[in-house]
Design a protein around this motif. Structure first.
Motif, PDB file in Angstrom:
ATOM      1  N   ASP A 276       0.765  -1.217  -0.036  1.00  0.00           N
ATOM      2  CA  ASP A 276       0.022   0.260  -0.080  1.00  0.00           C
ATOM      3  C   ASP A 276       0.879   1.285   0.028  1.00  0.00           C
ATOM      4  OD1 ASP A 276      -2.445  -1.676  -0.191  1.00  0.00           O
ATOM      5  OD2 ASP A 276      -2.722  -1.411   2.032  1.00  0.00           O
ATOM      6  N   ALA A 277       2.026   1.065   0.422  1.00  0.00           N
ATOM      7  CA  ALA A 277       2.958   2.233   0.419  1.00  0.00           C
ATOM      8  C   ALA A 277       3.698   2.526  -1.076  1.00  0.00           C
ATOM      9  CB  ALA A 277       4.056   2.113   1.592  1.00  0.00           C
ATOM     10  N   ARG A 278       2.987   1.779  -2.022  1.00  0.00           N
ATOM     11  CA  ARG A 278       4.093   2.110  -3.305  1.00  0.00           C
ATOM     12  C   ARG A 278       3.793   3.279  -3.775  1.00  0.00           C
ATOM     13  NH1 ARG A 278      -0.955   0.259  -5.207  1.00  0.00           N
ATOM     14  NH2 ARG A 278      -0.729  -1.650  -4.007  1.00  0.00           N
ATOM     15  N   ILE A 279       4.936   3.642  -4.630  1.00  0.00           N
ATOM     16  CA  ILE A 279       5.173   4.876  -5.021  1.00  0.00           C
ATOM     17  C   ILE A 279       4.250   5.013  -6.410  1.00  0.00           C
ATOM     18  CG2 ILE A 279       6.703   6.651  -6.110  1.00  0.00           C
ATOM     19  CD1 ILE A 279       8.790   4.955  -4.402  1.00  0.00           C
ATOM     20  N   GLY A 280       4.116   4.016  -6.924  1.00  0.00           N
ATOM     21  CA  GLY A 280       3.503   4.069  -8.352  1.00  0.00           C
ATOM     22  C   GLY A 280       4.257   4.456  -9.164  1.00  0.00           C
ATOM     23  N   THR A 281       5.707   3.679  -9.447  1.00  0.00           N
ATOM     24  CA  THR A 281       6.572   4.404 -10.255  1.00  0.00           C
ATOM     25  C   THR A 281       6.296   3.471 -11.690  1.00  0.00           C
ATOM     26  OG1 THR A 281       7.946   2.338 -10.310  1.00  0.00           O
ATOM     27  CG2 THR A 281       8.311   3.922  -8.671  1.00  0.00           C
ATOM     28  N   THR A 282       6.936   3.781 -12.533  1.00  0.00           N
ATOM     29  CA  THR A 282       6.615   3.585 -13.886  1.00  0.00           C
ATOM     30  C   THR A 282       7.244   1.952 -14.270  1.00  0.00           C
ATOM     31  OG1 THR A 282       8.409   4.499 -14.839  1.00  0.00           O
ATOM     32  CG2 THR A 282       6.870   5.774 -15.068  1.00  0.00           C
ATOM     33  N   GLY A 283       7.814   1.471 -13.455  1.00  0.00           N
ATOM     34  CA  GLY A 283       8.691   0.299 -13.348  1.00  0.00           C
ATOM     35  C   GLY A 283       9.438  -0.036 -14.320  1.00  0.00           C
ATOM     36  N   ARG A 284      10.249   1.227 -14.676  1.00  0.00           N
ATOM     37  CA  ARG A 284      11.278   1.215 -15.662  1.00  0.00           C
ATOM     38  C   ARG A 284      12.663   0.895 -15.460  1.00  0.00           C
ATOM     39  NH1 ARG A 284       6.755   0.615 -17.997  1.00  0.00           N
ATOM     40  NH2 ARG A 284       6.150   1.464 -19.959  1.00  0.00           N
TER      41      ARG A 284
END
Ligand code: IMP
Ligand code: MG
Length: 435
Positions: free
Chosen positions: A122-130
């Protein structure tokens, strides 16, 4: 006014690609200075619609030299695909140079980015995963691989052996162990080196000669000022400095050589990924701002994620203006507001009932901010065909003027649609006389 930095002044996706594409015709040199293929710039011109991730937006003008600067992190697999696609569509990439000092996004960076995000829950940043964060982390930890390293397979193998010995903790199962084999990686990445060799160079002389000649130079930003590693909504930020300081550092152009800073703002606000967004809206207003069903709907260029949307936040905008020395601004996608009867603009913040003048350091506090809105009248008529400021409806001119006053910068450009010519120019940036 021959060195212009164009920076995203919100959370990215402000429409920088369009603005840079228009200005690139007047520049002799365009330098992309930061970020990586987390960026997605949509450029619509007479050749069609292009989604660029790593290549500077000046690539469509054959007389412009394009540099991917030292501050960029490059995934060569993605860059090679991008170059192949541009060439397949008739765009010459002969004028593209890649700084040998730029860092390489390696396969283990992508693996680590995705694994870190999964573990954050739930604490994820929501990066682009790149792999962007881990690539910059390795750069700072002095365990990075640079583009110039791809040109020497034996040297690359040695370097990887040293670097990967420090990453054993990543290889706790068979699939990741394979991703961490120095010999395999060195062979694959040296092949990218061969493919990109004609573009890889020391960008220092290119940039310095252009400066000496007084040639018009455009520094092309990616991401946005509010995603800045120092000044953004940490930890919900990217791992670089997307603003003016990063433009100097990431291009090798001294801060004092930058003549003007064009901040690019959307006429409203969007954000992809997690993190505070004080003026976020949902419901009917969000549907208007998102423009779902149009080719330019608010969906991420890179990840296809639906963007969060909200009203223009002048508190954050003024913060970005001051931190980045923004003197002129572009307001993009004004036409998206064409149907609205009323347009709220956030002119102040309150936190626990008390006024707040600038964003607090804690993301949790920014998330609790109550925006103070001023409601401006809408113009409720199409602006997409307008090319002169005087022809804009009075309410639209008032909206633009109010934003300029609130943020403390002069309007230079307004975009009223995605096409190359859907631009209103108020101030001549990079006049043809320069250089
Ligand atoms: P990262 O840059 O992939 O590490 O992602 C960190 C945060 O920055 C996430 O919220 C991303 O959605 C956001 N982000 C990174 N690049 C861009 C961009 O080019 N446009 C908009 N958001 C971005
Ligand atoms: Mg984008």
């Amino acid at each position: 006014m021959s060195v212009v930095a164009v920076i995203g002044a919100q959370w990215g996706d402000e429409g920088k690609g369009h603005i840079v594409d228009v200005l690139a015709e007047r520049a002799r040199l365009v330098v992309r200075y930061g970020g990586g293929n987390n960026a997605g710039h949509t450029v619509v011109n007479r050749r069609g619609t292009f989604k660029l991730h790593t290549v500077p937006s000046g690539i469509f003008d054959p007389s412009t030299v394009n540099v991917i600067g030292n501050g960029v992190v490059i995934d060569p697999a993605v860059l090679v695909r991008e170059l192949d696609e541009l060439q397949a569509r008739g765009v010459s990439v002969d004028g593209l140079f890649i700084s040998e000092r730029a860092h390489v996004v390696m396969p283990y960076h992508v693996l680590q980015d995705q694994r870190d995000e999964a573990q954050r829950g739930d604490a994820r940043i929501g990066t682009t995963g790149r792999g962007i964060g881990p690539a910059y982390a390795d750069k700072m930890a002095r365990t990075g691989i640079r583009v110039g390293d791809l040109l020497d397979e034996a040297g690359l193998r040695d370097r990887l052996t040293t670097v990967l010995a420090l990453k054993r903790w990543l290889s706790d199962d068979d699939s990741t162990a394979a991703a961490l084999d120095p010999v395999t990686i060195a062979a694959r990445y040296a092949a990218y080196g061969v493919r990109l060799a004609q573009h890889i160079t020391d960008s220092y002389p290119i940039v310095q000669q252009a400066l000496e000649r007084g040639a018009p130079i455009l520094l092309e930003g990616a991401q946005g000022a509010l995603l800045d590693i120092d000044h953004g909504t940490y930890p919900y930020v990217t791992s670089s400095a997307p603003g003016t300081a990063g433009a100097a550092q990431g291009s090798g152009i001294a801060p004092t050589a930058i003549d003007t800073v064009l901040g690019v703002f959307k006429a409203y606000a969007t954000r992809v990924g997690a993190g505070p967004f004080p003026t976020e809206v949902d419901g009917d207003a969000a549907a208007v701002l998102r423009q779902i069903g149009t080719p330019w709907a608010e969906v991420g260029t890179t990840t296809g994620r639906l963007r969060r949307v909200g009203w223009f936040d002048a508190v954050l905008a003024r913060y970005a203006v001051r931190l980045n020395g923004i003197d002129t601004f572009a307001l993009t996608k004004l036409d998206v507001l064409d149907t609205l009867a009323e347009i709220p603009v956030c002119v102040g913040y309150r936190l626990d009932g008390a006024p707040v003048m600038h964003p607090p350091m804690r993301a949790g506090e920014l998330a609790r901010i109550e925006p103070v809105y001023e409601v401006m009248p809408g113009w409720q008529q199409p602006t997409t065909a307008i090319r002169h400021i005087g022809a804009l409806p009075a309410a639209a001119q008032a909206y633009l003027g109010r934003i300029g006053d609130l943020i403390g910068a002069r309007p230079a450009l307004v975009s009223v649609g995605p096409a190359h010519d859907q631009i209103i120019e108020l101030l001549p940036l990079l006049p043809a006389t320069a250089g």
